[in-house]
Design an enzyme around this catalytic site. Sequence first.
Site: not given
Ligand code: GDP
Ligand code: IMO
Ligand code: MG
Length: 434
Positions: A13, A16, A40-41, A228, A335
Amino acid sequence: MTNVVVIGSQWGDEGKGKIVDWLSERADIVVRFQGGHNAGHTLVIDGTSYKLSLLPSGVVRPGKMAVIGNGVVVDPHALIAEIDKLEKQGVKITPENLRIADNATLILSLHRELDGIREDAASTSNSGVKIGTTRRGIGPAYEDKVGRRAIRVMDLADVETLPAKVERLLTHHNALRRGLGEAEISHDSIMQELTSVAERVLPFRDTIWLLLDKQRRRGARILFEGAQGSLLDIDHGTYPFVTSSNTVAGQAAAGSGMGPGALGYVLGITKAYTTRVGEGPFPTELDDEIGQFLGERGREFGTVTGRKRRCGWFDAALVRQSVATNGITGIALTKLDVLDGLDELKICVGYKLDGQDIDHLPASQGQQARVEPVYITLEGWKESTVGARSWADLPAQAIKYVRQVEALIGAPVALLSTSPERDDTILVTDPFED
Ligand code: GDP
Ligand code: IMO
Ligand code: MG
């Protein structure tokens, strides 16, 4: 460099999705190489939010090829649902812009169910370790892959041999289920599940190593999208509180079939503070109002499960380890804006373990639970950095924070992100041009 690997350098998270989407403008092909729909992106493009779990983030860009490599575990139901959802948002997904490795492993409903059964059992008894998984069946599917009994994408087309493969899979799973006191699964129900999805999945199948090899030779730019984060890597992460795949950059080669020599620039996506979802050690976790502030300001709720993410200070010792295990060339610091307004900021530079100073997180679960972070403190900034698109838009203290991060982790900032929006990004070094 021609090709770029994007990986998460913390516990996932890191942002990416946004960076992959941003970089995919410069790429021809975007490839997922591990994980599944546990990822989850979130991408925000002109105010519209797109949530992707299984499909590569490049899929929202017209004219780009999205590829799901052999290292990914593919839930066909999740795949179909995600394609349908994106089509409703106006993103067209056809075999023209999506290909799936014919040797990728399938996640079936029995895997999802087993993931849930184990997590529930671990919550209510001492019979296992509760990991806090996403309950998507990721772990059980990878177990079957390594156990050489998985059903793969190509098997959907082979009606002659599919029944025997299902038989072998069920011999294992039904023995397991009997031990857990669960009802057995019938051969018919799995055959029906597989035949019901085959028609939607098979048109996307391809020999991905061959496709990538041909494209690479003709000079295509390939972007690898990790899911991840490095501390969730099955080998290098905080085991057993990890996911079930290798998440480090080296997996981009094994999980796609492209040789490691062609990988190129490794971009580590790094959040300006730290978050974690699920169980496991987290030395810099903040159980106070600052942790709450980061969670609210950063909207730290899981894209996949909606769970609240745990928040804490930036841990430079962890990211330094990721720089080494991934061979990170540069980072995208995301962020930064979330830190606006804090009086002071702490950065963890190492740990104390049983009275001794150490500069990295030890591998032992017991020691990981005992380490205490050693911090340096920096002055914060009051100005807003939200939406900053150049260094000139950043206050001096924010620049100092960024420079300190670079010095402590031993890698330069190539990109800086200051909001969820695609274009609120400061480019320092273009990974594709380096
Ligand atoms: P990922 O799993 O690495 O793709 O990240 P996620 O999408 O799960 O979580 C990142 C969250 O931060 C998302 O809701 C993005 O829209 C948000 N985000 C990404 N870059 C920035 C940033 O520079 N600033 C802020 N405030 N939010 C951001
Ligand atoms: P993105 O790509 C954050 C965590 C789960 C749990 C552990 C194992 O959005 O960064 P799993 O279902 O993979 O067997 O769970 O890994 N986990 C993540 N945490 N971002 C993710 O993906 C994750 N995918 C799995 O919360 O702790
Ligand atoms: Mg994510």
